[in-house]
Structures are given as structure tokens and as C-alpha cells.
Scaffold this active site. Structure first.
Site, PDB file in Angstrom:
ATOM      1  CE1 TYR A 236       4.218  -4.187  11.635  1.00 36.14           C
ATOM      2  CE2 TYR A 236       3.130  -2.949  13.597  1.00 36.14           C
ATOM      3  CZ  TYR A 236       3.688  -3.019  12.155  1.00 36.14           C
ATOM      4  OH  TYR A 236       3.728  -1.853  11.565  1.00 36.14           O
TER       5      TYR A 236
ATOM      6  CG  PHE B 119      -1.323   1.117   1.712  1.00 39.86           C
ATOM      7  CD1 PHE B 119      -2.027   2.055   0.778  1.00 39.86           C
ATOM      8  CD2 PHE B 119      -1.382   1.589   3.069  1.00 39.86           C
ATOM      9  CE1 PHE B 119      -2.619   3.361   1.426  1.00 39.86           C
ATOM     10  CE2 PHE B 119      -1.874   2.685   3.723  1.00 39.86           C
ATOM     11  CZ  PHE B 119      -2.380   3.666   2.695  1.00 39.86           C
TER      12      PHE B 119
ATOM     13  CE  LYS C 213      12.942 -17.461  10.906  1.00 41.71           C
ATOM     14  NZ  LYS C 213      12.828 -18.566  10.115  1.00 41.71           N
TER      15      LYS C 213
ATOM     16  CG  PHE D 158       3.265 -12.119   3.495  1.00 41.24           C
ATOM     17  CD1 PHE D 158       2.281 -13.275   3.131  1.00 41.24           C
ATOM     18  CD2 PHE D 158       3.156 -11.714   4.688  1.00 41.24           C
ATOM     19  CE1 PHE D 158       1.731 -13.901   4.451  1.00 41.24           C
ATOM     20  CE2 PHE D 158       2.552 -12.175   5.612  1.00 41.24           C
ATOM     21  CZ  PHE D 158       1.855 -13.109   5.602  1.00 41.24           C
TER      22      PHE D 158
ATOM     23  CG  LEU E 264       7.940   1.341   3.395  1.00 42.60           C
ATOM     24  CD1 LEU E 264       9.293   2.022   3.252  1.00 42.60           C
ATOM     25  CD2 LEU E 264       6.942   1.762   2.406  1.00 42.60           C
TER      26      LEU E 264
ATOM     27  CE  LYS F  29      29.901  -2.322   8.296  1.00 40.18           C
ATOM     28  NZ  LYS F  29      30.373  -3.898   7.769  1.00 40.18           N
ATOM     29  NE  ARG F  30      27.400  -5.058  -0.924  1.00 35.03           N
ATOM     30  CZ  ARG F  30      26.912  -4.426  -2.294  1.00 35.03           C
ATOM     31  NH1 ARG F  30      27.702  -3.765  -3.000  1.00 35.03           N
ATOM     32  NH2 ARG F  30      25.369  -4.825  -2.317  1.00 35.03           N
TER      33      ARG F  30
HETATM   34  P1  NAD Z   1       1.417  -3.464   3.215  1.00 29.55           P
HETATM   35  O1  NAD Z   1       1.295  -4.991   3.816  1.00 29.55           O
HETATM   36  O2  NAD Z   1       0.334  -2.915   2.190  1.00 29.55           O
HETATM   37  O3  NAD Z   1       3.084  -3.510   2.779  1.00 29.55           O
HETATM   38  C1  NAD Z   1       3.997  -4.144   3.129  1.00 29.55           C
HETATM   39  C2  NAD Z   1       4.629  -4.861   1.711  1.00 29.55           C
HETATM   40  O4  NAD Z   1       5.812  -5.585   2.189  1.00 29.55           O
HETATM   41  C3  NAD Z   1       3.870  -5.775   1.050  1.00 29.55           C
HETATM   42  O5  NAD Z   1       3.874  -5.559  -0.012  1.00 29.55           O
HETATM   43  C4  NAD Z   1       4.327  -7.170   1.376  1.00 29.55           C
HETATM   44  O6  NAD Z   1       4.000  -8.104   0.435  1.00 29.55           O
HETATM   45  C5  NAD Z   1       5.792  -6.967   1.613  1.00 29.55           C
HETATM   46  N1  NAD Z   1       6.585  -7.948   2.544  1.00 29.55           N
HETATM   47  C6  NAD Z   1       6.041  -8.538   3.614  1.00 29.55           C
HETATM   48  N2  NAD Z   1       6.907  -9.332   3.929  1.00 29.55           N
HETATM   49  C7  NAD Z   1       7.971  -9.419   2.954  1.00 29.55           C
HETATM   50  C8  NAD Z   1       9.207 -10.038   3.022  1.00 29.55           C
HETATM   51  N3  NAD Z   1       9.467 -10.947   3.772  1.00 29.55           N
HETATM   52  N4  NAD Z   1       9.972  -9.716   2.001  1.00 29.55           N
HETATM   53  C9  NAD Z   1       9.570  -8.637   0.686  1.00 29.55           C
HETATM   54  N5  NAD Z   1       8.531  -8.163   1.187  1.00 29.55           N
HETATM   55  C10 NAD Z   1       7.717  -8.556   2.155  1.00 29.55           C
HETATM   56  O7  NAD Z   1       1.524  -2.484   4.375  1.00 29.55           O
HETATM   57  P2  NAD Z   1       1.788  -0.865   4.520  1.00 29.55           P
HETATM   58  O8  NAD Z   1       0.521  -0.212   5.525  1.00 29.55           O
HETATM   59  O9  NAD Z   1       2.285  -0.126   3.216  1.00 29.55           O
HETATM   60  O10 NAD Z   1       3.008  -0.639   5.338  1.00 29.55           O
HETATM   61  C11 NAD Z   1       4.479  -0.413   4.885  1.00 29.55           C
HETATM   62  C12 NAD Z   1       5.379  -0.228   5.971  1.00 29.55           C
HETATM   63  O11 NAD Z   1       4.878   0.773   6.794  1.00 29.55           O
HETATM   64  C13 NAD Z   1       5.430  -1.733   7.007  1.00 29.55           C
HETATM   65  O12 NAD Z   1       6.691  -1.948   7.413  1.00 29.55           O
HETATM   66  C14 NAD Z   1       4.414  -1.310   8.102  1.00 29.55           C
HETATM   67  O13 NAD Z   1       4.985  -1.714   9.237  1.00 29.55           O
HETATM   68  C15 NAD Z   1       4.842   0.276   8.104  1.00 29.55           C
HETATM   69  N6  NAD Z   1       3.512   1.050   8.804  1.00 29.55           N
HETATM   70  C16 NAD Z   1       2.547   1.116   8.313  1.00 29.55           C
HETATM   71  C17 NAD Z   1       1.487   1.747   8.936  1.00 29.55           C
HETATM   72  C18 NAD Z   1       0.150   1.962   8.071  1.00 29.55           C
HETATM   73  O14 NAD Z   1      -0.721   2.741   8.941  1.00 29.55           O
HETATM   74  N7  NAD Z   1      -0.047   1.802   7.144  1.00 29.55           N
HETATM   75  C19 NAD Z   1       1.642   2.026  10.074  1.00 29.55           C
HETATM   76  C20 NAD Z   1       2.842   2.070  10.843  1.00 29.55           C
HETATM   77  C21 NAD Z   1       3.918   1.461   9.870  1.00 29.55           C
END
Ligand code: NAD
Ligand code: UDP
Length: 329
Positions: free
Chosen positions: A149, A17, A95, A40, A77, A109-110
Site C-alpha cells: 500500500y 466510503f 497493481k 472489492f 480513489l 492526458k487524452r
Molecule cells: P474504501 O475501501 O471504502 O474505498 C475504496 C474503493 O475502491 C472501494 O469502493 C473499492 O471497491 C474500490 N476499489 C478497490 N480496488 C479497485 C479496483 N481495482 N478497481 C476499481 N475499484 C476498486 O476506502 P476509502 O477509505 O474510501 O478510501 C478511498 C481512497 O482514499 C483510497 O485510495 C485510500 O487509499 C485513500 N485514503 C483513505 C484514507 C482513510 O482514512 N479513509 C486515508 C488515506 C488514504
């Protein structure tokens, strides 16, 4: 180190998103963007419109495994973000946060890339200090269902700061508060997407608890603007953590009533049990972002909801899957 105007930028979770909106903005700015995702919690349709752009590359990869790339900047992200998605496989979620940030910090870093990590208001847990400043250390249950989380994100922040202290790396940590908008997964169970989908298909809106818990909702465009500003601050000046969110606070019941009114649905409110450790209140103090980034959100909840409802009206829900329940043990 001077960074060229056209930068090579890795966005992990770039098909999600927020990641997809970020990719849009970075491509618009003329950068060379590598979008990495394992899909995912997202689908390619979020970025298919970018596939014909010569500066856009899409890599299917799981960030818990190392990879080798040459970049100038990394936005990290990748992580399931909604409670039902991150609790689906909590070990994998931890993980993803910990191994994921180690892998991208390794790249940074690299290559001496600047790295921005997407942390969360969840590091404050169920906060006893309200509203939340960055100095608040939080009230997280380390063994509860949300811990995979919350604690994963806290550990990732620790790693960013340790790499910064140890290797002088240019890190940037943002703490995102509830953000919503087009391209949210319709079955991610997050409150805005859930209420809008339920309203549009005529299901009753499910309020967990009595609906008096609060959240502060930020529209995705505002958030992406804050993210990019944070990345572009001189790295010695400001590394965060910085709260990014909209300080306008609403109860969940107020949100539900607004969605019912705006969609004109006949759906009613129904009340279901409050999930364990569900925070009772959440509102960012954004003075630091205002001061250091000249940033504050511009989109009011009603305006953002209008755009989000319009998006969901065109979504074919049958093209999306519910998360599969984990096996019973
Ligand atoms: P989202 O679930 O739409 O996006 C997360 C993306 O990461 C997805 O495309 C998913 O397929 C991908 N992903 C998950 N596990 C993965 C892996 N092991 N390897 C590669 N890709 C992987 O959620 P979002 O709302 O777009 O969130 C994006 C980031 O922002 C996240 O890190 C989330 O924790 C952080 N965040 C979002 C919010 C919010 O309200 N939207 C609030 C706080 C933090
Ligand atoms: N919530 C709700 N009904 C829903 C989905 C969520 O009442 O259909 C509540 C949830 O219990 C929480 C708030 O809305 O109190 C925000 O939930 P969300 O999953 O969007 O985000 P988070 O709890 O991580 O802030």
C-alpha cells in the site's frame, strides 16, 4: 482551457466510503458524475440512493484495466484502504495503485482532464518527524506487510509528478490522514469502525499493542470539502502534495475509551499484539492546506463519532462480509 460549470467527473472507487460521500457532493453541485468501482471493499448500497439521479452513472470496472471515457475531471480513489483489505492480496493492491493511476492518467492526458489523486499519510511510513509536513520524505519499510500500500501510493505520486513534468498535466495530489464516518465497511478492521461495531454488539474492544500509538482522525465531510477545494484550485497555482487531515491527535486507547463512554457499552478493552510496521504516531501539519485552500477541519472527534455511531446503530452487520482470509501457502 475553460472548464464548463457542469463538469463530467469520473470518481474511481466512487462506491467506497469516501468516494460515495464525494459523489453525493458532486451530484448536489449539479455535475455529471461517473462512479467507477469493482466493489472489492464496498457495496452498491453506498450509492443506490444516487441511481435514480439523471446525472449519475455507475460502472463496474477494475481500474487495473484500461478504459475509455470522456471527462473534465478525475478523482482517483480506487484502492483498498484498510490494512486487512490491502494486505488480503498485496500484489493486487500494488497493481491497483500503479496500473490504476497509469490508466486514469492516460484518460486525463487524452481528454486534458484535471486529475486529483488520493494519496495517503502512509507515504510517511512510521514517521521519525512529528508532526508531519509535506516536505518529510518518510520512513517506509519497502519489504514489510504494509509496503504494498505505502510503496504503491508513493509510486503513484511519482507517476503523477512525472506526467505533470513531462506532459504538463494538471495534477493534484492530496495526502489523506485517517478519515472516518458513516459508510465505512463494518469489517474493514480500521480502528474507528472496529471499535464502534465491537461496542455496539457487546464484543470487547481490541487494542493492538498498549494503545499508546497515536492517530489524528478527520470526519469524512471535512475531508470531502478539502478534496473538492483542492480540485478547484487553478492548476498552475498548486498541485500539492497537500496534507488533508485533522491535526487533533489521540492515542488509540483514548479513542477506545471515548467509544465505550459514548455507546454506553459493557464491553472492555483487550490488548492484542501490535501488527508489524504499525506507525507509532501520526499527525498532519495542515498549514499548506490552510494557506492554499483556505481549508481546515471543523468537526471535532466527539461530534464525528456521534454521527458515525448513529449510522452504525442502523447497520445490519449480517449484510456485510468479513474479508476472506488469503489461501495458506
Ligand atoms: P474504501 O475501501 O471504502 O474505498 C475504496 C474503493 O475502491 C472501494 O469502493 C473499492 O471497491 C474500490 N476499489 C478497490 N480496488 C479497485 C479496483 N481495482 N478497481 C476499481 N475499484 C476498486 O476506502 P476509502 O477509505 O474510501 O478510501 C478511498 C481512497 O482514499 C483510497 O485510495 C485510500 O487509499 C485513500 N485514503 C483513505 C484514507 C482513510 O482514512 N479513509 C486515508 C488515506 C488514504
Ligand atoms: N487498531 C487497534 N485495534 C483495532 C484496529 C486498529 O488498536 O481493532 C490500531 C492499529 O494497530 C493502528 C491504529 O489502530 O495503530 C489505526 O489503525 P487503522 O487500521 O485504522 O489505520 P492505520 O494503521 O492505517 O492508520
Amino acid at each position: 482551457m475553460s472548464i464548463p460549470k457542469m463538469k463530467r467527473i469520473l470518481v474511481t472507487g466512487g462506491a467506497g466510503f469516501l468516494g460515495s460521500h464525494l459523489c453525493d457532493r458532486l451530484i448536489d453541485q449539479g455535475h455529471d458524475v461517473i462512479c467507477l468501482d469493482n466493489f472489492f471493499t464496498s457495496q452498491k448500497s453506498n450509492v443506490t440512493h444516487l441511481l435514480s439521479e439523471p446525472n449519475f452513472e455507475l460502472i463496474r470496472h477494475d481500474i487495473t484495466h484500461p478504459l475509455w471515457l470522456e471527462v473534465d475531471e478525475v478523482y482517483n480513489l480506487a484502492c483498498p484502504a484498510s490494512p486487512i483489505h490491502y494486505q488480503w492480496n498485496p500484489i493486487k493492491t500494488m497493481k491497483c495503485s500503479v496500473l490504476g493511476i497509469i490508466n486514469v492518467l492516460g484518460i486525463a492526458k487524452r481528454t486534458q482532464a484535471r486529475i486529483l489523486h488520493a494519496s495517503t499519510s502512509e507515504v510517511y511510513g512510521d514517521p521519525e518527524v512529528h508532526p508531519q509536513p509535506e516536505s518529510y520524505r518518510g520512513n517506509v519499510n519497502p519489504i514489510g506487510p504494509r509496503a504494498c500500500y505505502d510503496e504503491g501510493k508513493r509510486a503513484a505520486e511519482t507517476l503523477c509528478f512525472d506526467y505533470h513534468r513531462r506532459h504538463h498535466m494538471p495534477i493534484k495530489v492530496i495526502r489523506i490522514f485517517n478519515t472516518y464516518g458513516p459508510r465505512m465497511h463494518p469489517y474493514d478492521g480500521r480502528v474507528v469502525s472496529n471499535f464502534i461495531r465491537q461496542a455496539l454488539v457487546g464484543e470487547d474492544l481490541t487494542i493492538y499493542g498498549d494503545g499508546s500509538q497515536t492517530r489524528s482522525f478527520c470526519y469524512c465531510d471535512d475531508l470531502v470539502e478539502g478534496m473538492i477545494r483542492m480540485m478547484n484550485t487553478g492548476h498552475d497555482d498548486f498541485i500539492g502534495p497537500v496534507n488533508l487531515g485533522n491535526p487533533d491527535e489521540f492515542t488509540i486507547k483514548e479513542l477506545a475509551e471515548m467509544v465505550i463512554e459514548m455507546t454506553g457499552t459493557k464491553s472492555k478493552l483487550i490488548f492484542e499484539p501490535l501488527p508489524a510496521d504499525d506507525p507509532t504516531q501520526r499527525q498532519p501539519i495542515i498549514d499548506l492546506a490552510k494557506d492554499k485552500l483556505g481549508w481546515e477541519p471543523k468537526v471535532k472527534l466527539r461530534e464525528g463519532l456521534e454521527k458515525t455511531i448513529a449510522y452504525f446503530q442502523d447497520v445490519d452487520f449480517s449484510q456485510f462480509r468479513h474479508p476472506t482470509p488469503p489461501p495458506l501457502t
